[in-house]
Design a protein around this motif. Structure first.
Motif, PDB file in Angstrom:
ATOM      1  N   PHE A  35       0.778  -1.238   0.000  1.00  0.00           N
ATOM      2  CA  PHE A  35       0.000   0.000   0.000  1.00  0.00           C
ATOM      3  C   PHE A  35       0.812   1.292   0.000  1.00  0.00           C
ATOM      4  CE2 PHE A  35      -2.880  -3.157   1.990  1.00  0.00           C
ATOM      5  CZ  PHE A  35      -3.884  -3.123   1.049  1.00  0.00           C
ATOM      6  N   TYR A  39      -0.226   4.904  -1.898  1.00  0.00           N
ATOM      7  CA  TYR A  39      -0.301   6.142  -1.109  1.00  0.00           C
ATOM      8  C   TYR A  39       0.544   7.240  -1.746  1.00  0.00           C
ATOM      9  CZ  TYR A  39       1.031   9.353   2.703  1.00  0.00           C
ATOM     10  OH  TYR A  39       1.312  10.470   3.451  1.00  0.00           O
ATOM     11  N   THR A 169      -5.316  -6.220   4.653  1.00  0.00           N
ATOM     12  CA  THR A 169      -5.923  -6.080   3.327  1.00  0.00           C
ATOM     13  C   THR A 169      -7.441  -5.929   3.388  1.00  0.00           C
ATOM     14  OG1 THR A 169      -5.976  -8.505   3.101  1.00  0.00           O
ATOM     15  CG2 THR A 169      -4.067  -7.356   2.193  1.00  0.00           C
ATOM     16  N   TRP A 172      -7.869  -2.101   5.411  1.00  0.00           N
ATOM     17  CA  TRP A 172      -7.042  -0.943   5.053  1.00  0.00           C
ATOM     18  C   TRP A 172      -7.857   0.113   4.300  1.00  0.00           C
ATOM     19  CZ3 TRP A 172      -2.334   0.848   6.317  1.00  0.00           C
ATOM     20  CH2 TRP A 172      -1.780   1.861   5.540  1.00  0.00           C
ATOM     21  N   TYR A 260      -3.482  -3.735  -5.841  1.00  0.00           N
ATOM     22  CA  TYR A 260      -4.294  -2.527  -5.688  1.00  0.00           C
ATOM     23  C   TYR A 260      -4.597  -1.910  -7.053  1.00  0.00           C
ATOM     24  CZ  TYR A 260      -5.723   2.205  -4.454  1.00  0.00           C
ATOM     25  OH  TYR A 260      -6.415   3.384  -4.347  1.00  0.00           O
TER      26      TYR A 260
END
Length: 453
Positions: A35, A39, A169, A172, A260
């Motif tokens: 992640f 971000y 996961t 989040w 993602y």
């Protein structure tokens, strides 16, 4: 009377405490691996190629910090043991730097943000996680000399890893939507720190320290660093272990980072991140429930070979059926089942590699061996997201764009499927060379005699 050190059975409470701590560490691995890129590209506004290069550059510093940390563990002698004090120290460091990593100041310019991220990414990996991983992994080889006990611990550890990874996961994205990145990092950072402390308070180092061994033909003086490194360099299984961990993390982190993007761009629903992750993690938990019996029957090496073949086949088929979500999920579950075995067997083998070094060369260096394992993981952690990110960059992915080009989507699909198949081929070659199983019976017999008194 001084308590006699035991070298066999490990109580369930200690196995569980060790595994809970591992789960705390896996929270960080999952977040940073899966992640942090999203971000930085989609929220902070840093280009995907810049992020990928940052991840790789930071791993250069890890090479030095890993060997330094491994040496410190080997030189540590306290009433709490060699590894446990460092496990305790890692808990607050990991919590702190995870929070800071996801707190990039809005007022900074682009260059300032990049510098800030470089520094925080360096500290959470080269300092905080290095302290945790090397000391925690070294702790496994100091809890018992029994190979099956180590396998049971490693299997339980992987179950807790998957549970904690699934907790990341699954929650989040919802947490990001409610409390933002910083608030989410606080939640997971504190949770990781608390779980890691179980590794200090709930375990014991049951292998006698070299300084505790008396009246035996063993060196009582501290082994010089140069000699320890020289013996390590001659241990072929040390290099194979390092390579295998690098490949495992290269596979997991390249795929984890792209998951993602795959869900957000290809499937147009970030909620599928939790679904696909569950398809990989839940089967891995199931595998680890039965793995000790499978290892007892087939051995760790054969399980790792079977896992590598599974990675190759399932990843290639995922590339063919990328647009068929049920097929992708099913193949991901099959791969996850065998990946659970591969991670567990790889961690159990670290103790065998330590034993081999002592048995073959007369030097037991838990810290240095674990530094090699950590270096392997850091190589995978760095190159996995970096390679995947560069593939996306070549495809023209733009995190701030409303829609992505066809080439960007194709690059996401390739990084999510065929890249894993290629890595699987290399993993298979390493597994075929990793024939330490033929020495384990004799090693354990000789070392049990040496450490039992």
């Amino acid at each position: 009377m001084e308590e006699k050190k035991q070298t066999g059975y490990v109580p369930v409470a200690q196995k569980l405490s060790y595994s809970i701590a591992s789960g705390g560490g896996n929270i960080i691995t999952t977040i940073v691996g899966s992640f942090i890129s999203a971000y930085l590209t989609d929220s902070v506004g840093i280009g995907v190629a810049t992020v990928s290069t940052m991840m790789l550059v930071n791993r250069v510093f890890d090479l030095f910090s890993d060997f330094l940390m491994g040496s410190l563990v080997d030189k540590t002698h306290t009433k709490y043991g060699k590894a446990r004090p460092w496990v305790a120290l890692s808990a607050p460091l990991i919590a702190l730097f995870l929070i800071l990593l996801f707190s990039v100041p809005d007022g900074m310019g682009k260059t300032g943000k990049i510098v800030y991220v470089y520094i925080m990414y360096l500290f959470i990996n080269a300092v905080a996680f290095t302290v945790f991983f090397i000391s925690h992994t070294a702790l496994l080889s100091r809890m018992t000399l029994d190979g099956m006990e180590r396998q049971k611990i490693a299997s339980m550890e992987q179950i807790l890893n998957q549970i904690c990874g699934l907790a990341v996961t699954t929650f989040w994205v919802p947490l990001i939507n409610k409390v933002g990145y910083r608030g989410t990092a606080i939640v997971y950072g504190v949770a990781a720190g608390v779980l890691i402390l179980f590794g200090f308070f709930g375990t014991k180092e049951n292998i006698a320290d070299i300084e505790e061994i008396k009246d035996r033909k063993v060196e009582t003086e501290q082994v010089p660093f140069k000699k320890a490194v020289g013996c390590l360099a001659k241990n072929k299984f040390f290099w194979l272990e390092m390579a295998f961990f690098a490949l495992l993390l290269l596979h997991n982190l390249s795929g984890g980072m792209v998951t993602y993007y795959f869900c957000n761009v290809v499937l147009d629903n970030t909620g599928y991140v939790a679904i696909l992750s569950a398809c990989g993690m839940i089967p891995a938990m199931v595998m680890n429930l039965i793995l000790p019996n499978l290892v007892k029957k087939f051995g760790k090496r054969k399980m790792m070979i079977a896992g590598s073949v599974t990675v190759i086949v399932t990843s290639a088929l995922m590339g063919v059926f990328t647009s068929v979500l049920p097929m992708v999920a099913a193949l991901y579950a099959i791969k996850g089942f065998m990946m659970g075995a591969m991670f567990s067997c790889a961690f159990a083998l670290t103790g065998d590699v330590v034993d081999y070094g002592e048995w073959k060369f007369g030097v037991r260096s838990e810290g240095l061996v674990m530094s090699g394992v950590s270096i392997g993981q850091k190589i995978g952690l760095g190159f996995g997201p970096a390679i995947a990110g560069w593939i996306l960059a070549v495809g023209g992915y733009d995190g701030m764009a409303e829609t992505q080009t066809a080439s960007a989507i194709a690059s996401i699909n390739f990084a999510y499927t065929y890249l894993a198949a290629i890595i699987g081929v290399v993993m298979l070659l390493v597994c075929l060379a990793f024939n330490i199983d033929k020495y384990t019976a004799k090693m354990q017999e000789d070392l049990m005699k040496k450490h039992a008194e």
